[in-house]
Design an enzyme around this catalytic site. Structure first.
Site, short mmCIF file in Angstrom:
data_model
loop_
_atom_site.label_atom_id
_atom_site.label_comp_id
_atom_site.label_asym_id
_atom_site.label_seq_id
_atom_site.Cartn_x
_atom_site.Cartn_y
_atom_site.Cartn_z
N LYS A 138 113.33 -35.72 -0.18
CA LYS A 138 114.07 -34.93 -1.18
C LYS A 138 113.12 -34.58 -2.30
CE LYS A 138 118.33 -33.49 -1.81
NZ LYS A 138 119.43 -33.31 -0.83
N ASP A 178 119.23 -27.24 -2.56
CA ASP A 178 120.23 -28.22 -3.00
C ASP A 178 120.79 -27.61 -4.28
OD1 ASP A 178 121.04 -31.21 -2.27
OD2 ASP A 178 120.97 -31.13 -4.44
N1 GLU Z 1 120.40 -30.37 0.36
C1 GLU Z 1 121.13 -30.46 1.60
C2 GLU Z 1 121.54 -31.90 1.83
O1 GLU Z 1 121.82 -32.60 0.89
C3 GLU Z 1 120.40 -29.80 2.76
C4 GLU Z 1 119.05 -30.32 3.08
C5 GLU Z 1 118.30 -29.52 4.14
O2 GLU Z 1 118.86 -28.59 4.70
O3 GLU Z 1 117.15 -29.89 4.37
O4 GLU Z 1 121.66 -32.36 2.93
#
Ligand code: GLU
Length: 458
Positions: A138, A178
């Site tokens: 992340k 996100d």
């Molecule tokens: N931010 C999204 C999540 O919390 C998607 C992450 C992604 O597609 O890599 O899962």
């Protein structure tokens, strides 16, 4: 099938898991969101450690709570007044046992090491639950996109990528969006990455525009997936969305498409929100109007009531949970439902809660739901649809082809059903029948732990 374990083994496992949790607190002081995410998982894992001594012997737990790498960097940029601004950028590469690090980028003033680590930690297990070959990571920045011009967003985002590009790649780490990072920001990030690398590596980011390697149904995937997951929970009780009243917090990517799918399935969505407040529309939220406001005009949700007589706007976010509903879909942000809000929902007769956001319910709120016999779809299961379709986007990029909307949507539906079933099975096998929180944590953990086990002590 439930395997019997003695009380003594259970107590020993409990002590062991608790000691790892204490070490996490000592090593990461003041990171309360990270502590919360770790506690939620670790509490679920006691029956696993009581049964599988080999995980303890190879230090799986001690390793899994420590990120493989944490990168922090300076993001300097110049605002429209010509003033130099400095933000902080992060990327946490948490676990690569199953595949390249995968997880979104968040731009929000609250972003700090604790937030990025809690999100990265959750992502490991969520990604594992999808059954796709993706590790957990992340990133983000404490940059606040609110009120910024398009030019400022572009300059900031380019500066962010000018540092981030060193650490990512289609086979090493694949970011996506996100909170605060949508199609526009992904576009700017992709442009800058391509410019620096002199190479069009489509698979380095997901959530891309359809014109340059994006996947159909990626935008809809988290919201649709959440509704598919709740649909499975309801089905088990002989229920469905038809005729139900739904409250959905947020008005971003997750919320909009959760509302759209719930409405398509015959539900009436009466409220949604943004960080300023919430709107209530007894006639049913006009989702197209919310899309126009949020995706096209980048305006506040309060604008909605000017265009929809009969609807009301209330400042502040927590009040949204006092609106009586059958199904609540928290799709805004972490800890948006506390114990009081949960008690209000239960008192108003809520049947099901599906977490579209990451960690939207506090640990105390979850307890209220479970004690109140509410069907509870935990975030890492219920909102896994977004990252699952991100993995499908990576697959399409690898093959240099694109699937139709129907094809991706059908795959998403199957993945959500599988997550539901594997979570139910894991819960049943480990002595917590029907508890999807425990089941999702165990099913996700086992997939990662098994992969870590055979890869040696790394
Ligand atoms: N931010 C999204 C999540 O919390 C998607 C992450 C992604 O597609 O890599 O899962």
């Amino acid at each position: 099938m439930t395997l019997a374990v003695t009380d003594q083994t259970q107590q020993e496992a409990d002590r062991y898991v608790h000691s790892v949790y204490e070490a996490v607190i000592a090593r990461n002081p003041h990171e309360k969101e990270f502590h919360q995410a770790v506690k939620e998982i670790l509490d679920s894992l006691v029956p696993v450690f009581a049964r599988h001594p080999r995980f303890r012997e190879s230090g799986i737990l001690e390793r899994i709570v420590e990120p493989e790498r944490v990168i922090t960097f300076r993001v300097p940029w110049v605002d429209d007044q010509g003033t130099v601004q400095v933000n902080r950028g992060f990327r946490v590469q948490f676990n690569s046992a199953l595949g390249p690090y995968k997880g979104g980028i968040r731009f929000h003033p609250s972003v700090n090491a604790s937030i990025v680590k809690f999100l990265g930690f959750e992502q490991i297990f969520k990604n594992a639950l999808t059954g796709q070959p993706i590790g957990g990571g992340k990133g983000g920045s404490d940059f606040d996109p609110k009120g910024k011009s398009d030019q400022e967003i572009m300059r900031f985002t380019q500066s962010f990528m000018t540092e981030l590009f060193k650490y990512i790649g289609p086979d090493s780490d694949v970011p996506a969006g996100d909170i605060g990072v949508g199609a526009r920001e992904i576009g700017y990030m992709f442009g800058q990455y391509k410019r620096i690398r002199s190479s069009h590596e489509a698979g380095v980011l997901t959530g891309k525009g359809l014109g340059y390697g994006g996947s159909l149904a990626r935008k809809e995937a988290t919201g649709y997936g959440c509704v598919y997951f709740v649909g499975e929970m309801l089905k088990a009780r002989g229920l469905g969305f038809e005729g139900k009243t739904v409250v959905v917090s947020g008005s971003g990517n997750v919320s909009i498409y959760a509302m759209e799918k719930a409405r398509e399935l015959g539900a009436k969505v009466v409220a949604c929100s943004d960080s300023g407040g919430y709107i209530y529309d007894p006639n049913g939220i006009d989702v197209e109007a919310v899309k126009q406001l949020k995706e096209v005009e980048y305006k506040r949700i309060s604008e909605y009531v000017k265009r929809h007589p009969g609807s009301t706007y209330t400042e502040g976010c927590t009040g949204i949970w006092s609106i009586p509903c059958d199904i609540a879909l928290p799709c805004a942000t972490q800890n948006e439902i506390d114990a009081d809000a949960a008690r209000t929902l239960v008192a108003n007769g809520v049947i099901a809660v599906g977490e579209g956001a990451n960690m939207p319910s506090t640990l105390e709120a979850i307890e209220v739901f479970l004690e109140g016999d509410v069907l509870f779809g935990p975030a890492k299961a219920a909102n896994a649809g977004g990252v699952a379709v991100s993995a499908l986007e990576m697959a399409q990029n690898g093959m240099r082809l694109s699937w139709s909307f129907e094809e991706v949507d059908a795959k998403l539906h199957v993945i959500m059903r599988n997550i539901y079933e594997s979570s139910m099975r894991a819960a049943e096998e480990h002595g917590h029948p029907g508890n999807l929180l425990v089941g999702a944590n165990i099913a996700g953990f086992l997939r990662v732990a098994d992969a870590m086990l055979v890869q040696g002590i790394v």
